[in-house]
Motif scaffolding. Structure first.
Motif, PDB file in Angstrom:
ATOM      1  N   LYS A 210     -48.180  20.883  55.196  1.00  0.00           N
ATOM      2  CA  LYS A 210     -48.025  19.436  55.377  1.00  0.00           C
ATOM      3  C   LYS A 210     -48.216  19.083  56.850  1.00  0.00           C
ATOM      4  O   LYS A 210     -47.263  18.728  57.554  1.00  0.00           O
ATOM      5  N   GLU A 245     -56.539  17.208  44.125  1.00  0.00           N
ATOM      6  CA  GLU A 245     -55.372  16.336  44.262  1.00  0.00           C
ATOM      7  C   GLU A 245     -55.819  14.884  44.192  1.00  0.00           C
ATOM      8  O   GLU A 245     -57.001  14.580  44.376  1.00  0.00           O
ATOM      9  N   THR A 248     -52.174  11.531  47.787  1.00  0.00           N
ATOM     10  CA  THR A 248     -51.208  12.543  48.256  1.00  0.00           C
ATOM     11  C   THR A 248     -50.329  12.981  47.084  1.00  0.00           C
ATOM     12  O   THR A 248     -49.102  13.073  47.203  1.00  0.00           O
ATOM     13  N   LEU A 274     -51.530  21.304  48.004  1.00  0.00           N
ATOM     14  CA  LEU A 274     -50.192  21.304  48.593  1.00  0.00           C
ATOM     15  C   LEU A 274     -49.184  21.714  47.515  1.00  0.00           C
ATOM     16  O   LEU A 274     -49.188  21.137  46.427  1.00  0.00           O
ATOM     17  N   GLY A 276     -46.458  21.092  45.829  1.00  0.00           N
ATOM     18  CA  GLY A 276     -45.505  19.986  45.701  1.00  0.00           C
ATOM     19  C   GLY A 276     -44.208  20.424  45.031  1.00  0.00           C
ATOM     20  O   GLY A 276     -44.217  21.214  44.089  1.00  0.00           O
ATOM     21  N   VAL A 277     -43.122  19.844  45.496  1.00  0.00           N
ATOM     22  CA  VAL A 277     -41.812  20.122  44.891  1.00  0.00           C
ATOM     23  C   VAL A 277     -41.775  19.509  43.487  1.00  0.00           C
ATOM     24  O   VAL A 277     -41.259  20.105  42.534  1.00  0.00           O
ATOM     25  N   SER A 319     -48.265  13.565  40.724  1.00  0.00           N
ATOM     26  CA  SER A 319     -46.843  13.768  40.998  1.00  0.00           C
ATOM     27  C   SER A 319     -46.616  13.924  42.492  1.00  0.00           C
ATOM     28  O   SER A 319     -47.435  14.495  43.209  1.00  0.00           O
TER      29      SER A 319
END
Ligand SMILES: Cc1ncc(COP(=O)(O)O)c(C=O)c1O
Length: 375
Positions: A210, A245, A248, A274, A276-277, A319
């Motif tokens: 990030k 993606e 973002t 990325l 992602g959580v 998401s």
């Protein structure tokens, strides 16, 4: 505050005491702001911020919570010239029981550590940083909305403050945390513009971290998406136009796949995505439910277009912490509009189920979960 793993391993001699969250110095603001009712995301910040300086000789300095205010930076500062910078984004929610909860914050701390390593910024102790953030939230807790689904967005930021123009590993750095109110980011179905002429990330690059530079470089394409009446870019990669993606957000397809199986699929973490959580949480939940196939696999525009033609797509959604889960309604690709929404109505869709039943329950504390971290 933070222990420095290089010091602990004995490779360098400690010159100062290792600092802990317990050492935190707090300077409270004497003029608290009036809290606005509704504000645009990221425009109004809370009364306090956390900052911790680091330098190669002295290591981590005492963490400080102080009134929110400007930074003073050397004009040659490496963050400004070479984007030696990274950030995180997480939210704190007020539960029905009035307690404040973070959602899987250790995953953010871990991702921040990985970004720091890639940016050649110093290592820090993840739980000590979380302890300091917890204290900052406690101090500004009245900013977490008492009603509705609003929450407070937390932005840990880590910058190189080396005051010289040499392109080198910084000898000075600043880690700080600011917070702002956040409502729901995107409320409606999103429209995406997909054109392979722009690339967000590439193999061997920093797309899985990030870092600020990954984002500033996307604004031009984002602007072009607007000229096609689209809200975000659907980032493609490679000759076969792999879906990576959206804006973002991580991307999911819920469909009947080429083999006729019901599947929830998202691209794999191969360095350009990325981690992602929210992505991880959706995968964890769906695997636990064990109701359909759950895959991390390459997905191309060709496969998506075939699925649309054959009415195999149940739903496509993005998401992320900011938007939570957001349905994708249409995609402009090769000058044509593809309506990406078909068979499931919103009420019965996987995304609404994920959003309503699960995240709301965990985040608002309506059911016990080891994913929540009480402040
Ligand atoms: C490029 C990108 N992808 C995906 C995400 C979603 O990650 P998370 O779910 O951790 O917010 C973000 C947001 O942080 C992002 O910037």
């Amino acid at each position: 505050m933070f222990s420095d793993p290089e010091r602990l391993s004995g490779r360098r001699q400690p010159q100062v005491e290792i600092r802990h969250a317990a050492d935190l110095v707090v300077q409270l603001s004497t003029s608290l702001q009036r809290k606005p009712d509704v504000v645009d995301f990221g425009t109004v910040f809370t009364d306090h911020m956390l900052s911790v300086e680091w330098n190669a000789n002295g290591g981590w300095q005492t963490p400080l919570i102080r009134p929110f205010g400007d930074l003073s930076l050397h004009p040659a500062c490496s963050a400004l010239h070479y984007a030696v910078e990274l950030f995180e984004g997480l939210k704190v929610y007020r539960g029905d029981d009035k307690r404040l909860r973070l959602f899987r914050p250790l995953l953010n701390m871990e991702r921040m550590s990985k970004s720091a390593k890639r940016a050649c910024l110093p290592a820090f102790d993840q739980s000590e940083l979380l302890g300091c953030i917890k204290r900052l939230i406690e101090i500004d807790q009245d900013w977490v909305p008492h009603l509705g689904s609003g929450c407070l967005y937390i932005r840990p930021t880590f910058i190189g403050t080396e005051p010289s123009l040499g392109v080198k590993k910084p000898n000075r750095a600043l880690l700080y945390v600011i917070m702002c109110q956040a409502g729901s980011y995107f409320n409606t179905e999103l429209s995406l513009w997909a054109d392979p002429k722009y690339t967000r990330a590439w193999k061997g690059g920093t797309g899985d971290c990030k870092m600020g530079g990954n984002y500033g470089g996307t604004l031009f394409a984002q602007q072009e998406a607007g000229s096609y009446d689209c809200q975000q870019v659907l980032w493609l990669y490679g000759e076969d136009h792999q879906i990576t993606e959206g804006g973002t957000m991580n991307i999911f397809l819920h469909w009947i796949n080429e083999d006729g199986d019901e599947e929830l699929a998202t691209p794999p973490l191969d360095g350009i995505i990325l981690p992602g959580v929210t992505r991880q949480s959706i995968l964890d939940l769906a695997r636990k439910w064990d109701e359909f196939k759950v895959s991390e696999r390459y997905l191309t525009m060709g496969q998506l277009c075939s699925a649309l033609k054959q009415q195999r797509l149940k739903e496509m959604f993005g998401s992320g912490t900011a938007c939570r889960i957001c349905r994708i309604g249409s995609i402009v690709y090769e000058e044509k509009v593809q309506n990406s929404q078909n068979s499931s109505s919103w009420d019965k869709s996987l995304s609404s189920n994920l959003l309503r039943i699960n995240f709301a329950l965990f985040q608002h504390g309506r059911s016990p979960s080891d994913w929540t971290y009480l402040v």
